[in-house]
Design a protein around this motif. Sequence first.
Motif, short mmCIF file in Angstrom:
data_model
loop_
_atom_site.label_atom_id
_atom_site.label_comp_id
_atom_site.label_asym_id
_atom_site.label_seq_id
_atom_site.Cartn_x
_atom_site.Cartn_y
_atom_site.Cartn_z
N ALA A 6 0.83 -1.21 0.00
CA ALA A 6 0.00 0.00 0.00
C ALA A 6 0.86 1.26 0.00
O ALA A 6 0.58 2.22 -0.73
N GLY A 7 1.92 1.25 0.80
CA GLY A 7 2.80 2.42 0.86
C GLY A 7 3.51 2.69 -0.45
O GLY A 7 3.60 3.84 -0.90
N LEU A 8 4.03 1.64 -1.07
CA LEU A 8 4.71 1.81 -2.36
C LEU A 8 3.74 2.26 -3.44
O LEU A 8 4.08 3.11 -4.28
N SER A 9 2.54 1.71 -3.44
CA SER A 9 1.54 2.10 -4.43
C SER A 9 1.18 3.58 -4.27
O SER A 9 1.08 4.32 -5.26
N PHE A 10 1.00 4.01 -3.03
CA PHE A 10 0.64 5.39 -2.76
C PHE A 10 1.77 6.33 -3.20
O PHE A 10 1.54 7.32 -3.90
N ALA A 11 3.00 5.99 -2.80
CA ALA A 11 4.15 6.84 -3.13
C ALA A 11 4.40 6.89 -4.63
O ALA A 11 4.71 7.95 -5.19
N HIS A 12 4.25 5.75 -5.29
CA HIS A 12 4.50 5.71 -6.73
C HIS A 12 3.46 6.51 -7.49
O HIS A 12 3.79 7.19 -8.47
N THR A 13 2.21 6.47 -7.03
CA THR A 13 1.16 7.24 -7.69
C THR A 13 1.42 8.74 -7.56
O THR A 13 1.15 9.51 -8.49
N ILE A 14 1.93 9.17 -6.42
CA ILE A 14 2.22 10.59 -6.21
C ILE A 14 3.21 11.10 -7.25
O ILE A 14 3.10 12.23 -7.73
N GLY A 15 4.16 10.25 -7.63
CA GLY A 15 5.21 10.69 -8.55
C GLY A 15 4.91 10.52 -10.02
O GLY A 15 5.78 10.78 -10.86
N GLU A 16 3.71 10.09 -10.37
CA GLU A 16 3.39 9.87 -11.79
C GLU A 16 3.43 11.18 -12.57
O GLU A 16 3.02 12.22 -12.09
N PHE A 17 3.90 11.07 -13.81
CA PHE A 17 3.89 12.23 -14.70
C PHE A 17 3.48 11.85 -16.12
O PHE A 17 2.49 12.34 -16.66
N GLY A 18 4.25 10.95 -16.73
CA GLY A 18 4.02 10.62 -18.13
C GLY A 18 2.64 10.07 -18.40
O GLY A 18 1.96 10.48 -19.36
N VAL A 19 2.19 9.13 -17.56
CA VAL A 19 0.88 8.52 -17.78
C VAL A 19 -0.24 9.54 -17.60
O VAL A 19 -1.14 9.66 -18.44
N VAL A 20 -0.17 10.29 -16.51
CA VAL A 20 -1.26 11.24 -16.23
C VAL A 20 -1.29 12.37 -17.27
O VAL A 20 -2.36 12.89 -17.60
N LEU A 21 -0.13 12.76 -17.79
CA LEU A 21 -0.12 13.80 -18.81
C LEU A 21 -0.75 13.32 -20.10
O LEU A 21 -1.50 14.05 -20.75
N MET A 22 -0.49 12.07 -20.48
CA MET A 22 -1.00 11.53 -21.73
C MET A 22 -2.52 11.34 -21.69
O MET A 22 -3.21 11.65 -22.65
N ILE A 23 -3.04 10.82 -20.58
CA ILE A 23 -4.46 10.49 -20.54
C ILE A 23 -5.31 11.51 -19.80
O ILE A 23 -6.53 11.47 -19.87
N GLY A 24 -4.64 12.43 -19.08
CA GLY A 24 -5.39 13.41 -18.31
C GLY A 24 -5.20 14.85 -18.74
O GLY A 24 -6.05 15.70 -18.48
N GLY A 25 -4.08 15.11 -19.39
CA GLY A 25 -3.83 16.49 -19.79
C GLY A 25 -3.52 17.37 -18.59
O GLY A 25 -2.88 16.93 -17.63
N ASN A 26 -4.02 18.58 -18.63
CA ASN A 26 -3.68 19.57 -17.60
C ASN A 26 -4.91 20.42 -17.31
O ASN A 26 -4.95 21.62 -17.62
N ILE A 27 -5.92 19.80 -16.71
CA ILE A 27 -7.18 20.48 -16.42
C ILE A 27 -7.23 20.79 -14.92
O ILE A 27 -7.31 19.87 -14.10
N PRO A 28 -7.18 22.06 -14.52
CA PRO A 28 -7.20 22.40 -13.09
C PRO A 28 -8.44 21.84 -12.39
O PRO A 28 -9.56 21.94 -12.90
N GLY A 29 -8.21 21.23 -11.25
CA GLY A 29 -9.30 20.68 -10.47
C GLY A 29 -9.79 19.33 -10.94
O GLY A 29 -10.60 18.69 -10.26
N GLU A 30 -9.31 18.86 -12.09
CA GLU A 30 -9.78 17.60 -12.65
C GLU A 30 -8.62 16.63 -12.89
O GLU A 30 -8.67 15.48 -12.46
N THR A 31 -7.57 17.09 -13.56
CA THR A 31 -6.45 16.20 -13.88
C THR A 31 -5.08 16.84 -13.60
O THR A 31 -4.06 16.21 -13.82
#
Length: 224
Positions: A148-173
């Motif tokens: 659980a700790g590694l999953s939480f910490a790894h998700t905090i540091g995501e960049f490439g995946v979230v940028l590709m599928i989420g873009g840069n929408i304030p309050g949403e992604t």
Amino acid sequence: MDIQAIWLTAKLAFVTTLILMVVAVPMAWRLSRWQGAGKALVQAIIALPLVLPPTVLGFYLLIAFSPNNAFGQGWLALFGSPLAFTFEALVIGSVLYSLPFAVQPLHAGFTQLQPALLETAAMLNVPSTARWRYIILPAMLPHALIAAGLSFAHTIGEFGVVLMIGGNIPGETRVASIALFDHVEALDYTQAHQLAAVLLVVSLLLLIALYWRQGKGGAQWRAM
């Protein structure tokens, strides 16, 4: 805006970790008991995000989320809105991207279970729910906390995946890693330093807690 991005990051990490713990426990259990052909292939697929560039995973997810494909069409028909560039898309991408960080510690824990305990419980006709409650889950607690700790910490540091599928929408992604990138692009190094320091301290504290708990759990296990 940074407070909003930090809050969204924490929300994404919490939701992702919760889903991963529900999904990864039975997956790791089945893998630990699987001795047949094909296990190596499944393990490789699960571990793929460890070596695959995040943008590659994000690209294929973006294609899958498109209304022009079956998954995207099904989502649109079910919920009435496209999946790409939404918080839900970030959750799905984060679950896939952080899956090995949840499965591998749990798999290691399941493989370390003493077979004699489970065999004795089976011979005594102990119900499977009781075996999980009194034998398996207590023994797996340190591994579950690490997962659980590694999953939480790894998700905090995501960049490439979230940028590709989420873009840069304030309050949403627009999560913290995206906000940090924005500050650097704008040459706003003061805000970038502040946000980077928050992410650095949070990540470090999480890892310290995990290593401390792992050492404590190991000492308790040896004492038994």
